[in-house]
Motif scaffolding. Sequence first.
Motif, PDB file in Angstrom:
ATOM      1  N   LEU A 177       0.840  -1.330  -0.236  1.00  0.00           N
ATOM      2  CA  LEU A 177       0.024   0.064   0.025  1.00  0.00           C
ATOM      3  C   LEU A 177       0.910   1.294   0.097  1.00  0.00           C
ATOM      4  CD1 LEU A 177      -2.809   1.245   0.137  1.00  0.00           C
ATOM      5  CD2 LEU A 177      -2.807   1.097   2.619  1.00  0.00           C
ATOM      6  N   TYR A 247       1.410   8.182   6.431  1.00  0.00           N
ATOM      7  CA  TYR A 247       1.379   6.707   6.302  1.00  0.00           C
ATOM      8  C   TYR A 247       2.889   6.040   6.847  1.00  0.00           C
ATOM      9  CZ  TYR A 247       0.794   2.095   4.448  1.00  0.00           C
ATOM     10  OH  TYR A 247       0.415   0.702   4.363  1.00  0.00           O
ATOM     11  N   ASP A 258       2.726  -2.451   6.930  1.00  0.00           N
ATOM     12  CA  ASP A 258       2.299  -2.143   5.436  1.00  0.00           C
ATOM     13  C   ASP A 258       1.374  -3.433   4.991  1.00  0.00           C
ATOM     14  OD1 ASP A 258       2.298  -0.545   3.121  1.00  0.00           O
ATOM     15  OD2 ASP A 258       3.995  -1.609   2.433  1.00  0.00           O
TER      16      ASP A 258
END
Length: 263
Positions: A177, A247, A258
Amino acid sequence: MTTTATRPGGGKARAAISARTLRTDRWWLAPLVTFIGLGAWVTYATVRVFMHKWFWVEQFHYLTPFYSPCLTDRCGDAALFGTPLPNFFLIPEAAFSLPFLLLFRLTCYYYRKAYYRSFWLSPPACAVPDGHKTYSGETRFPLIFQNAHRYAFYAAVIISVINTWDAALAQSTGLGLGNVILWVNVIMLWAYTLSCHSCRHIAGGRLKHFSKHPVRYRFWTFVSKLNTRHMQLAWITLGTLALTDFYIMGLAAGWYSDLRIIN
Ligand code: FES
């Protein structure tokens, strides 16, 4: 009922209206939202830039754009261009690129409109008086330096190339991601950078005959289409930058893992 004031020379001046503005809509909403949005983003970015940690995920080679290119000893393997900067808490890891990015955004035609209206009230909206008594525009110091925008554009292109390289390097570890977020951010950064008014002028400015420059004409047409979305891209990139940084911060801090698609 209004009367018309007369200028000293005898000519007609503005109507003498006692009301501060005749607008009855919520004209203050857009500058207020802009003030809150830009203020929140600048606060977040400032805190993150001087945090000096949680910017690099060694396992997947994720580097937050706020620390790229990373140039101090704290960078570890994230230092692609050496570590010429000292480890001093007032010096950001990306101290070479951040001033140029700041200059690029501060002098951007859209952001100028945004902060002139929302922070300086100069003026806060159409048909609403200026918050200041005098107005000298951008013809004198310090706002004359807004003309540096065209030069900041070239620096922003170089930094976008470095951000693209960061995303490509992270790709060598598989697909997660984090990779998707990094690529979306890079694509949006290119879209914002290429939609710049200076870029449009570089592409198609000073030409007398588009027919004699078909390549520049095609590029100018492409940039012109992007340019109509410049304001949206300015806000979208603030969002993708903050999301990418957050993130990677969460991964580096161990708050979550992740999501891996291909290992
Ligand atoms: Fe906004 Fe150039 S006009 S980046």
